[in-house]
Enzyme design. Structure first.
Site, mmCIF file in Angstrom:
data_model
loop_
_atom_site.group_PDB
_atom_site.id
_atom_site.type_symbol
_atom_site.label_atom_id
_atom_site.label_comp_id
_atom_site.label_asym_id
_atom_site.label_seq_id
_atom_site.Cartn_x
_atom_site.Cartn_y
_atom_site.Cartn_z
ATOM 1 N N SER A 66 5.255 -5.024 9.553
ATOM 2 C CA SER A 66 4.704 -3.677 9.678
ATOM 3 C C SER A 66 3.615 -3.676 10.736
ATOM 4 O O SER A 66 3.055 -4.721 11.075
ATOM 5 C CB SER A 66 4.115 -3.212 8.341
ATOM 6 O OG SER A 66 2.848 -3.818 8.106
ATOM 7 N N ASP A 67 3.302 -2.513 11.267
ATOM 8 C CA ASP A 67 2.088 -2.402 12.070
ATOM 9 C C ASP A 67 0.902 -2.441 11.108
ATOM 10 O O ASP A 67 1.067 -2.422 9.886
ATOM 11 C CB ASP A 67 2.104 -1.117 12.899
ATOM 12 C CG ASP A 67 1.236 -1.222 14.147
ATOM 13 O OD1 ASP A 67 0.330 -2.074 14.175
ATOM 14 O OD2 ASP A 67 1.456 -0.453 15.088
ATOM 15 N N TRP A 68 -0.293 -2.506 11.671
ATOM 16 C CA TRP A 68 -1.503 -2.648 10.858
ATOM 17 C C TRP A 68 -1.575 -1.559 9.783
ATOM 18 O O TRP A 68 -1.706 -0.365 10.089
ATOM 19 C CB TRP A 68 -2.740 -2.590 11.746
ATOM 20 C CG TRP A 68 -4.028 -2.747 11.013
ATOM 21 C CD1 TRP A 68 -4.684 -1.802 10.296
ATOM 22 C CD2 TRP A 68 -4.810 -3.942 10.902
ATOM 23 N NE1 TRP A 68 -5.831 -2.321 9.755
ATOM 24 C CE2 TRP A 68 -5.938 -3.642 10.104
ATOM 25 C CE3 TRP A 68 -4.672 -5.236 11.407
ATOM 26 C CZ2 TRP A 68 -6.925 -4.576 9.808
ATOM 27 C CZ3 TRP A 68 -5.650 -6.171 11.111
ATOM 28 C CH2 TRP A 68 -6.758 -5.834 10.320
ATOM 29 N N ALA A 69 -1.409 -1.966 8.532
ATOM 30 C CA ALA A 69 -1.497 -1.059 7.374
ATOM 31 C C ALA A 69 -0.547 0.127 7.467
ATOM 32 O O ALA A 69 -0.782 1.157 6.831
ATOM 33 C CB ALA A 69 -2.935 -0.566 7.186
ATOM 34 N N SER A 70 0.540 -0.010 8.221
ATOM 35 C CA SER A 70 1.466 1.126 8.338
ATOM 36 C C SER A 70 2.234 1.350 7.035
ATOM 37 O O SER A 70 2.778 2.441 6.828
ATOM 38 C CB SER A 70 2.433 0.937 9.500
ATOM 39 O OG SER A 70 3.309 -0.153 9.298
#
Length: 580
Positions: free
Chosen positions: A304-308
């Protein structure tokens, strides 16, 4: 320097010279897609090895559910509670990856805990944003794309990998291959522009550069193609915004660069923040599990992207963290970055029958496969003496200079003003003429401005201090004060030619750095008007993280060079281009 036709985007042509011809680019990409994306790459990292698969399955059979979920979790020590907390979680098999831990000694210590103190001894994969260089900074990716030099871009990525390895990093969140068509969007700096074909070339070059021919080579790192998918289509050029992408554009515009990355053997792919037709990229089962993994055949893992994962709650798509974890795992996101919803809820979701054990096993197998391909099980530690011989190696600086030169775009050269003869008396003006930090551009976490050579420094070295009259006029690009203009006038009076280095500071481009207007900021237009009023030839050099609108200033210069943010060797590169 090439003509503007050698740049990555015809849309940019419109912004600067009002000569838009998007259709020809789309048509060209459409014609060449079967040629480019139908070819097999020499890279083989995306082809499963029978030996590795046997090792993966053997290890998987020994793992507890908690250890499997741990492999699906990536943390940042600064967010997780410090390195002590990370070590304890690694020791307990609760973490599979760490990001933003830099330093060979520090990485070796956390790796030692993983390999020697955890039950199964599974090594960590260490991630970092190495976007356009590590310590040696190359032009921003948009500038690299303007070079159209796939081999040089490949070498720059290879150099970035070596420098990153020396500091313990074995995984980069690059290349960013979002097709991007709105220069107001700050992250356009990281992309290859509007053209699917050029983005695909960049994808192939950078993946091959980072990963080499053999991913187990200790001087290579795993690449990550991002952001999957359509992040660059954000409405209004506003970061994290929603996107509307019909399938004809999804398949023919936004997907080809990712297909090229997979064919080049990219080890990992990152899911995007944005919504796509109402569904967040991180929760889109059709796009990830079906198109990417099944149809295209990607067998690495998706992070995932940062905290996506968590941000699907903000999108209104998930009602809470548990629901967000369910949606992301269903979609095929194998590893969660930064947020902790997999760790908190995956077991509960499995017990409730909301996710399948086969999805967890598939995710963990993909993660382990990449770790085996990286050779981490055989060689988990970093040679702590590497950095001394690798960082800023002369060859690295030479490639940085050459790529900076090739990235520059000549927009205008009336009466063949350029190049200038050595010894020409030059008034060097403008807020970007002596900015060693700002010329590095966005996303350069591990750079040092003391390594960076400015235009002023290079001019004085080559053309002599007696022939170079420096007066910046403005302290920074957004400066609206004209108090320094008197000094500029005095410098111009002593000179035969004016070289004005203008543009935007690095902070004005990159993530969450979107602009409503593309015209020059501060009093730069007034500075150029002053220079043009003195009757001497004016060379305008633009350093920027995006295509700027030059509607109101292009007539004020006899020659215009678009240099993007050129990186560590900006000064020597521009000096080589400006002078004989």
């Amino acid at each position: 320097m090439g003509a503007w036709g050698d740049t990555p985007t015809s849309l940019f042509n419109f912004l600067i010279l009002r000569d838009m011809d998007i259709k020809k680019w789309i048509f060209l990409a459409f014609l060449l897609t079967p040629v480019l994306f139908g070819c097999k790459s020499k890279a083989v990292q995306n082809q499963p090895s029978g030996d590795i698969d046997q090792k993966v399955q053997a290890l998987l059979s020994e793992m507890t559910l908690e250890e499997k979920i741990g492999q699906m979790s990536q943390v940042d020590p600064g967010v997780f509670g410090g390195i002590g907390s990370v070590k304890e979680a690694v020791r307990n098999g609760q973490i599979g990856s760490v990001l933003n831990l830099v330093g060979a000694r520090e990485v070796n210590e956390i790796q030692r805990v993983a390999v020697e103190e955890s039950r199964l001894g599974i090594p960590l994969i260490i991630g970092r944003d190495v976007i356009h260089g590590f310590r040696t900074i190359f032009p921003i990716p948009l500038g690299m794309a303007a070079s159209w030099d796939e081999e040089l871009v490949r070498e720059s990525a290879s150099i970035a990998a070596k420098e990153a390895v020396s500091m313990g990093v074995n995984w980069t969140f690059s290349p960013m291959i979002d097709v991007s068509r709105d220069p107001r969007w700050g992250r356009i700096a990281e992309s290859g522009g509007e053209d699917p074909l050029l983005n695909a070339m960049m994808a192939r070059a950078m993946v091959n550069g980072y990963q080499g021919d053999d991913l187990s080579d200790p001087m290579t790192i795993a690449a990550c193609a991002k952001h999957y998918i359509g992040y660059g289509a954000a409405e209004g050029g506003r970061d994290y915004n929603t996107t509307l992408i019909p399938d004809i554009y999804l398949y023919n515009v936004y997907l080809p660069p990712f297909r090229a990355a997979v064919r080049a053997g990219v080890a990992t792919v990152m899911s995007s923040f944005n919504e796509i037709n109402g569904i967040p990229g991180t929760g889109n089962k059709r796009n990830i599990r079906e198109i990417l993994k099944q149809d295209i055949g990607f067998d690495g893992f998706v992070v995932s992207d940062w905290a996506s994962v968590e941000e699907m709650i903000s999108h209104g798509f998930a009602k809470d963290g548990k629901h967000a974890a369910e949606l992301a795992i269903k979609a095929g996101v194998d590893m969660e970055m930064a947020s902790r919803h997999y760790a908190n809820y995956a077991k509960e979701l499995l017990d409730e029958g909301k996710i399948k054990m086969e999805w967890i096993d598939d995710a963990v197998a993909r993660i382990l496969r990449v770790k085996f391909r990286l050779g981490l099980f055989d060689h988990p530690y970093v040679d702590e003496s590497l950095a001394d011989s690798l960082l800023l190696h002369p060859r690295h600086l030479e490639v940085a200079r050459k790529l900076a030169e090739e990235s520059v775009v000549l927009l205008k050269n009336d009466k063949q003003l350029l190049p200038l003869k050595k010894g020409t008396k030059v008034a060097l003006i403008g807020p970007m003429a002596d900015q060693p930090y700002e010329q590095l551009g966005t996303w350069d976490f591990d750079s040092n401005e003391k390594d960076s050579k400015s235009v002023l420094e290079a001019f004085v070295e080559y053309n002599g201090s007696s022939n170079t009259f420096f007066a910046e006029g403005l302290e920074y690009t957004r400066d609206k004060s004209t108090d320094g203009f008197d000094e500029v006038e005095r410098a111009i009076a002593k000179s035969d030619v004016v070289v004005a280095v203008v543009g935007e500071e690095s902070i004005l481009s990159g993530e969450a750095r979107c602009l409503a207007e593309l015209e020059m900021v501060g009093a730069q237009k007034e500075l150029l008007e002053l220079a043009a009023s003195k009757g001497k030839p004016v060379v305008m050099v633009v350093m920027s993280g995006r295509p700027a609108g030059l509607y109101k200033t292009q007539h004020l210069a006899d020659a215009i060079m678009y240099a993007w943010h050129p990186g560590t060797m900006a000064g020597p590169a521009l000096t080589n281009l400006i002078f004989w």
